[in-house]
Structure formats: structure tokens, C-alpha cells
Write a protein that holds these residues in place. Structure first.
Motif, PDB file in Angstrom:
ATOM      1  N   GLN A  49       0.834  -1.209   0.000  1.00 22.14           N
ATOM      2  CA  GLN A  49       0.000   0.000   0.000  1.00 22.14           C
ATOM      3  C   GLN A  49       0.868   1.257   0.000  1.00 22.14           C
ATOM      4  OE1 GLN A  49      -2.637  -0.785   3.445  1.00 22.14           O
ATOM      5  NE2 GLN A  49      -4.268  -0.241   2.027  1.00 22.14           N
ATOM      6  N   TYR A  50       1.843   1.312   0.894  1.00 20.91           N
ATOM      7  CA  TYR A  50       2.719   2.475   0.961  1.00 20.91           C
ATOM      8  C   TYR A  50       3.524   2.633  -0.325  1.00 20.91           C
ATOM      9  CZ  TYR A  50       1.851   3.571   5.859  1.00 20.91           C
ATOM     10  OH  TYR A  50       1.266   3.943   7.040  1.00 20.91           O
ATOM     11  N   GLY A  51       3.992   1.535  -0.868  1.00 13.17           N
ATOM     12  CA  GLY A  51       4.776   1.594  -2.093  1.00 13.17           C
ATOM     13  C   GLY A  51       3.974   2.128  -3.265  1.00 13.17           C
ATOM     14  N   LEU A  52       2.755   1.649  -3.418  1.00 11.76           N
ATOM     15  CA  LEU A  52       1.916   2.129  -4.509  1.00 11.76           C
ATOM     16  C   LEU A  52       1.552   3.599  -4.324  1.00 11.76           C
ATOM     17  CD1 LEU A  52      -0.359  -0.991  -5.085  1.00 11.76           C
ATOM     18  CD2 LEU A  52       1.586  -0.218  -6.465  1.00 11.76           C
ATOM     19  N   THR A  57       5.271   0.408  -8.586  1.00 10.53           N
ATOM     20  CA  THR A  57       4.309  -0.456  -9.267  1.00 10.53           C
ATOM     21  C   THR A  57       4.365  -1.851  -8.661  1.00 10.53           C
ATOM     22  OG1 THR A  57       5.923  -1.081 -10.955  1.00 10.53           O
ATOM     23  CG2 THR A  57       4.494   0.795 -11.452  1.00 10.53           C
ATOM     24  N   GLU A  58       3.254  -2.544  -8.755  1.00 10.85           N
ATOM     25  CA  GLU A  58       3.172  -3.923  -8.270  1.00 10.85           C
ATOM     26  C   GLU A  58       3.781  -4.842  -9.315  1.00 10.85           C
ATOM     27  OE1 GLU A  58       2.883  -7.222  -6.449  1.00 10.85           O
ATOM     28  OE2 GLU A  58       2.035  -5.531  -5.346  1.00 10.85           O
ATOM     29  N   ASP A  59       4.679  -5.740  -8.893  1.00  7.92           N
ATOM     30  CA  ASP A  59       5.334  -6.658  -9.820  1.00  7.92           C
ATOM     31  C   ASP A  59       4.514  -7.913 -10.104  1.00  7.92           C
ATOM     32  OD1 ASP A  59       7.532  -5.005 -10.128  1.00  7.92           O
ATOM     33  OD2 ASP A  59       8.676  -5.973  -8.531  1.00  7.92           O
ATOM     34  N   ALA A 116       7.948  -8.717   1.623  1.00  7.33           N
ATOM     35  CA  ALA A 116       7.758  -7.574   2.527  1.00  7.33           C
ATOM     36  C   ALA A 116       9.072  -6.837   2.748  1.00  7.33           C
ATOM     37  CB  ALA A 116       7.176  -8.048   3.858  1.00  7.33           C
ATOM     38  N   LEU A 117      10.168  -7.577   2.903  1.00  9.11           N
ATOM     39  CA  LEU A 117      11.478  -6.956   3.088  1.00  9.11           C
ATOM     40  C   LEU A 117      11.891  -6.157   1.854  1.00  9.11           C
ATOM     41  CD1 LEU A 117      14.064  -6.549   4.758  1.00  9.11           C
ATOM     42  CD2 LEU A 117      14.914  -8.684   3.749  1.00  9.11           C
ATOM     43  N   THR A 118      11.675  -6.730   0.681  1.00  9.61           N
ATOM     44  CA  THR A 118      11.993  -6.024  -0.560  1.00  9.61           C
ATOM     45  C   THR A 118      11.184  -4.739  -0.668  1.00  9.61           C
ATOM     46  OG1 THR A 118      12.508  -8.113  -1.646  1.00  9.61           O
ATOM     47  CG2 THR A 118      12.046  -6.247  -3.076  1.00  9.61           C
ATOM     48  N   LEU A 123      11.040   1.144  -0.274  1.00 10.68           N
ATOM     49  CA  LEU A 123      10.443   2.353   0.295  1.00 10.68           C
ATOM     50  C   LEU A 123      11.471   3.242   0.969  1.00 10.68           C
ATOM     51  CD1 LEU A 123       7.145   0.884   1.766  1.00 10.68           C
ATOM     52  CD2 LEU A 123       7.326   2.693   0.056  1.00 10.68           C
ATOM     53  N   HIS A 124      12.487   2.647   1.512  1.00  9.61           N
ATOM     54  CA  HIS A 124      13.534   3.413   2.195  1.00  9.61           C
ATOM     55  C   HIS A 124      14.681   3.788   1.267  1.00  9.61           C
ATOM     56  CE1 HIS A 124      11.881   3.419   6.201  1.00  9.61           C
ATOM     57  NE2 HIS A 124      11.519   2.177   6.026  1.00  9.61           N
TER      58      HIS A 124
END
Length: 128
Positions: A49-52, A57-59, A116-118, A123-124
Motif C-alpha cells: 500500500q505504501y509503495g503504490l 508499481t506492483e510486480d 515484505a522486506l523487498t 520504500l527506504h
């Protein structure tokens, strides 16, 4: 070191799992694997959610289509459905081998944790 110290309590040679029998050990390992899988799934959901929202983009093409069509509520149902499919597969696999069933869940937990780690690293700014 005296021989009584190396043998553990009561002079018996200790086992790595203490006094747990195989069924108790398998149940504890399965519980740990399921707990890890559920936590990793929640973390994957949140970091996605945060990434989008941040423009990533979702892979995963299936998850991408679900998010596009149904939003994050659909994505939540998709994640819960994936857990339900995993649970069903494990119930079938468990009839054959409890160890294999626990291993399958542990493998799923590993893959989901890596996702999740990726996401978190991306994000960071650690991953491009």
C-alpha cells in the motif's frame, strides 16, 4: 566438565527439543511457521500500500490486476484468499506428511517475508 553436566538434567542425554514428543514438536513448528506467514502477509500488504502510494508499481501481475480492478479492499481479499488456499493445500499435504506440510508453510513464510522486506527496502531507498 563432568559427565553429569554434559548429560543435562537427571543424568539423561538431552535432546534439542527437550521432552517434547514428535507431535508436540511438529505442532510448535507449524504454529511458528503459520504465525510468521500471517505476520509477513500483513507486512507485505501494508508495504505494498505504501509503495503504490509512493509511486511504485506492483510486480505480481495477478495482484496488480486485483488492485486495479478492486482497489485495496480487493487486494486484502486476495491476500486472505492466498492464505486460505495455502491452508487447504497444507491440510491435504498433512495427510501425507506433517513435516512436508510444515515445510511448505515455512517456505511460503520465507517468500512472503522476502516480498515484505523487498518492499520495505525499496520504500527506504535502499533498492531502486
Amino acid at each position: 566438565m563432568s559427565s553429569s553436566q554434559s548429560r543435562g538434567l537427571g543424568g539423561r542425554i538431552g535432546r534439542p527439543w527437550g521432552d517434547f514428543d514428535a507431535d508436540q514438536r511438529d505442532a510448535m513448528l507449524a504454529a511458528a511457521a503459520w504465525t510468521t506467514l500471517v505476520i509477513a502477509s500483513v507486512l507485505d500488504f501494508v508495504t505494498t500500500q505504501y509503495g503504490l502510494a509512493a509511486g511504485f508499481t506492483e510486480d505480481n501481475p495477478v495482484a496488480k490486476a486485483v488492485i486495479h480492478q478492486f482497489g485495496f479492499a480487493g487486494f486484502a481479499v486476495f491476500k486472505l484468499g492466498a492464505l486460505a488456499v495455502a491452508a487447504t493445500a497444507v491440510l491435504v499435504l498433512r495427510e501425507w506428511s506433517r513435516t512436508a506440510a510444515t515445510g511448505a508453510i515455512a517456505f511460503g513464510a520465507l517468500l512472503t517475508s522476502l516480498a515484505a522486506l523487498t518492499n520495505a527496502l525499496a520504500l527506504h531507498g535502499v533498492l531502486g
